[in-house]
Motif scaffolding. Structure first.
Motif, PDB file in Angstrom:
ATOM      1  N   PRO A 221       1.393   4.097   9.043  1.00 47.99           N
ATOM      2  CA  PRO A 221       0.674   4.447  10.279  1.00 47.99           C
ATOM      3  C   PRO A 221      -0.704   3.820  10.277  1.00 47.99           C
ATOM      4  O   PRO A 221      -1.297   3.601   9.219  1.00 47.99           O
ATOM      5  CB  PRO A 221       0.604   5.972  10.229  1.00 47.99           C
ATOM      6  N   ILE A 222      -1.209   3.543  11.456  1.00 48.43           N
ATOM      7  CA  ILE A 222      -2.480   2.825  11.568  1.00 48.43           C
ATOM      8  C   ILE A 222      -3.627   3.583  10.898  1.00 48.43           C
ATOM      9  O   ILE A 222      -4.586   2.985  10.421  1.00 48.43           O
ATOM     10  CB  ILE A 222      -2.797   2.536  13.055  1.00 48.43           C
ATOM     11  N   GLU A 223      -3.506   4.909  10.805  1.00 48.12           N
ATOM     12  CA  GLU A 223      -4.548   5.702  10.152  1.00 48.12           C
ATOM     13  C   GLU A 223      -4.694   5.351   8.669  1.00 48.12           C
ATOM     14  O   GLU A 223      -5.734   5.600   8.063  1.00 48.12           O
ATOM     15  CB  GLU A 223      -4.246   7.206  10.271  1.00 48.12           C
ATOM     16  N   ASP A 224      -3.643   4.769   8.091  1.00 49.74           N
ATOM     17  CA  ASP A 224      -3.677   4.414   6.665  1.00 49.74           C
ATOM     18  C   ASP A 224      -4.199   2.999   6.428  1.00 49.74           C
ATOM     19  O   ASP A 224      -4.039   2.450   5.333  1.00 49.74           O
ATOM     20  CB  ASP A 224      -2.280   4.548   6.060  1.00 49.74           C
ATOM     21  N   ALA A 225      -4.820   2.390   7.434  1.00 49.02           N
ATOM     22  CA  ALA A 225      -5.295   1.007   7.293  1.00 49.02           C
ATOM     23  C   ALA A 225      -6.226   0.796   6.102  1.00 49.02           C
ATOM     24  O   ALA A 225      -6.089  -0.205   5.390  1.00 49.02           O
ATOM     25  CB  ALA A 225      -5.964   0.549   8.591  1.00 49.02           C
ATOM     26  N   PRO A 226      -7.202   1.674   5.839  1.00 49.82           N
ATOM     27  CA  PRO A 226      -8.065   1.435   4.663  1.00 49.82           C
ATOM     28  C   PRO A 226      -7.261   1.329   3.368  1.00 49.82           C
ATOM     29  O   PRO A 226      -7.534   0.451   2.531  1.00 49.82           O
ATOM     30  CB  PRO A 226      -8.988   2.660   4.656  1.00 49.82           C
TER      31      PRO A 226
END
Length: 528
Positions: free
Chosen positions: A434-439
């Motif tokens: 998911p994009i929230e996990d980018a870091p």
């Protein structure tokens, strides 16, 4: 010579590079100094890419608006850069139609490219804190400007990383990545004598356009920079046409790879593996992939039949190539880029700002390529190098070709090959997050951990039924959060009641003890 070697080793230790031997067994990541070298310090007062909310409006000389108009009432998530190795998820206002040829996309999938790691490490010039990242993305058209003719709301499309107008001198010759009017950067013109096309989600020397690792993104010249794709194929089959699949094919075009061509590829990242895949599809009889990450070599070999691999951490590249292809490969493809040093000397020069890029990889290609052969460079280089072996390039009669990929020139043909199953870009995808996990995704990609080769970020902003599912998941998540909050509040109330009860019991106990003490004293007095 020994004194020089010791001196370099001491200098290396002083700048934090250790004292590794100057041979093919080391590869040092030297990202982080180019900003200082090129005179582009990190911004403290952020003018965020694409952020027209009272800030400066940036337009190119051709009249293309870089800074998108924004709708402050509508919000979205965005992956933003805040310094070397610092990726932050932020909430931003959504972009709006700004120029009449624009479209706004609702992004469903975006990918992290190997060239994004140059930004992640702080190696590329012109980054500003808060810049929105991402140049490989696809989704559904949400809105179009009045002059858009071939794209409409609801179309499923892939966007290319290079922003082209379609009608300038360069575009009319098919050199879309060299578009003459979409990049406003005077810095790049000063550095190179000309400007490339603008590019999504990259440094401000390529325009500073807002990237696609977000829920919504504005696409200038939508008729040129969006490709219609079928609805019956999953995103992962189509997404990489935006850059890395097209770039891998472009590498083979630069080298004119065909049935009579032996190919060696430096770099087993996404671009290198897909370049090997493309070479196989084009009929190359022998393909050799070179890296020092064994898990990546094994991954590629398991998916590309007949692929030879060389781990330069275990053997010298020149000797291994001579064993496999006496005289050297016909075509050598550089799929690594500017900030990976194999020698301590170049690592020291980069760290001490004596050069911006290292010539280590290119020199090895020149050294290994057959006489009269071709070098195709798709790895990103941005500045200046020392010690480039131009003598060998000339005396061996080599041809060197390089460049950013004009995606629009190839992606229609490549889409048909993907649809037929001849090309399979999904072979490099190892992580879907998911994009929230980018870091976290950037970290594992850069650190080469967890078997990571290519990460695709999902927004959950897909087709209406997907959006409904996403909405239902969010609603369910909120129900759980509310339940947890109620539970915690209930627990606090119980704890408070327990404390009140415990205090009352303690008070009673103290009163009882005082009463017992009084009785004891009375009994003692009576005995006397």
């Amino acid at each position: 010579m020994e004194a020089i070697t010791k001196g370099v080793a001491k200098l290396g230790a002083a700048v934090g590079l250790g004292t590794g031997d100057d041979d093919t067994r080391t590869q040092i990541d030297t990202g982080g100094n180019l900003q200082d070298f090129m005179g582009h310090p990190f911004e403290k007062n952020t003018q965020r890419s694409g952020g027209n909310l009272g800030g400066k409006v940036i337009r190119t000389s051709g009249g293309v608006t870089v800074t998108s108009n924004k709708d402050p009432e509508k919000r979205m998530r965005a992956v933003t850069w805040h310094g070397p190795k610092k990726i932050v998820m932020e909430e931003r206002p959504r972009p709006m139609i700004t120029d009449p040829t624009d479209a706004v996309l609702r992004v469903t999938s975006s990918a992290i490219c190997g060239s994004d790691l140059h930004l992640y490490l702080g190696s590329a010039p012109g980054m500003q804190r808060g810049d929105v990242l991402g140049h490989e993305f696809m989704g559904f058209v949400e809105e179009v400007g009045p002059e858009v003719k071939h794209v409409k709301k609801g179309d499923r499309v892939v966007a290319c990383f290079d922003i082209a107008c379609g009608h300038c001198r360069s575009c009319s010759r098919g050199a879309f990545s060299g578009c003459d009017i979409t990049n406003p950067s005077k810095d790049q013109e000063m550095m190179y004598g000309a400007r490339t096309a603008g590019m999504f989600g990259y440094a401000h020397v390529t325009g500073g356009y807002e990237g696609g690792q977000t829920d919504y993104v504005r696409v200038p010249f939508a008729d040129v920079n969006l490709l219609h794709v079928p609805k019956d194929l999953p995103d992962n089959k189509l997404l990489l046409l935006s850059d890395i699949m097209s770039t891998a094919w472009f590498a083979n075009e630069l080298g004119s790879v065909g049935p009579d061509t032996t190919v060696a590829i430096w770099g087993a990242g996404p671009g290198g593996i897909l370049a090997a895949h493309s070479a196989q599809v084009r009929g190359a009889p022998r393909i050799i992939l070179i890296d020092n990450q064994q898990y990546r070599l094994d991954h590629a070999a398991a998916r590309i039949p007949g692929l030879d691999t060389i781990n330069f951490g275990r053997e010298k590249v020149k000797e291994a190539l001579e064993r496999l292809v006496p005289g050297g490969p016909d075509v050598c493809i550089e799929a690594v880029g500017f900030h990976y040093c194999k020698s301590l000397v170049h690592a020291v020069m980069v760290k001490t700002l004596m050069e911006t890029d290292t010539a280590d990889i290119l020199n090895e290609l020149i050294y290994c390529c057959r006489k009269g052969g071709t070098i195709a460079c798709i790895g990103v280089y941005v500045g200046l190098v020392n010690g480039f072996n131009i003598g060998a390039l000339m005396e061996k009669g080599l041809t060197l070709k390089a460049g950013q990929t004009p995606v629009q020139k190839y992606w229609g043909h490549l889409l048909e090959m993907v649809k037929s199953g001849k090309l399979d870009p999904t072979m490099i995808i190892t992580h879907e997050l998911p994009i929230e996990d980018a870091p976290h995704a950037y970290k594992i990609f850069n650190d080469k951990t967890d078997g990571c080769i290519k990460v695709v970020l999902k927004t959950g902003m897909g087709a209406p039924e997907q959006q409904q599912q996403h909405k239902e998941r969010e609603q369910e998540r909120m129900r759980w959060l509310r339940a947890a909050l109620v539970y915690r509040m209930g627990q606090k109330q119980l704890a408070r009641a327990w404390l009140v009860r415990a205090k009352a019991e303690l008070t009673n106990l103290l009163a009882l003890m005082r009463d017992m003490e009084t009785r004891r004293s009375s009994l003692e007095r009576a005995k006397k």
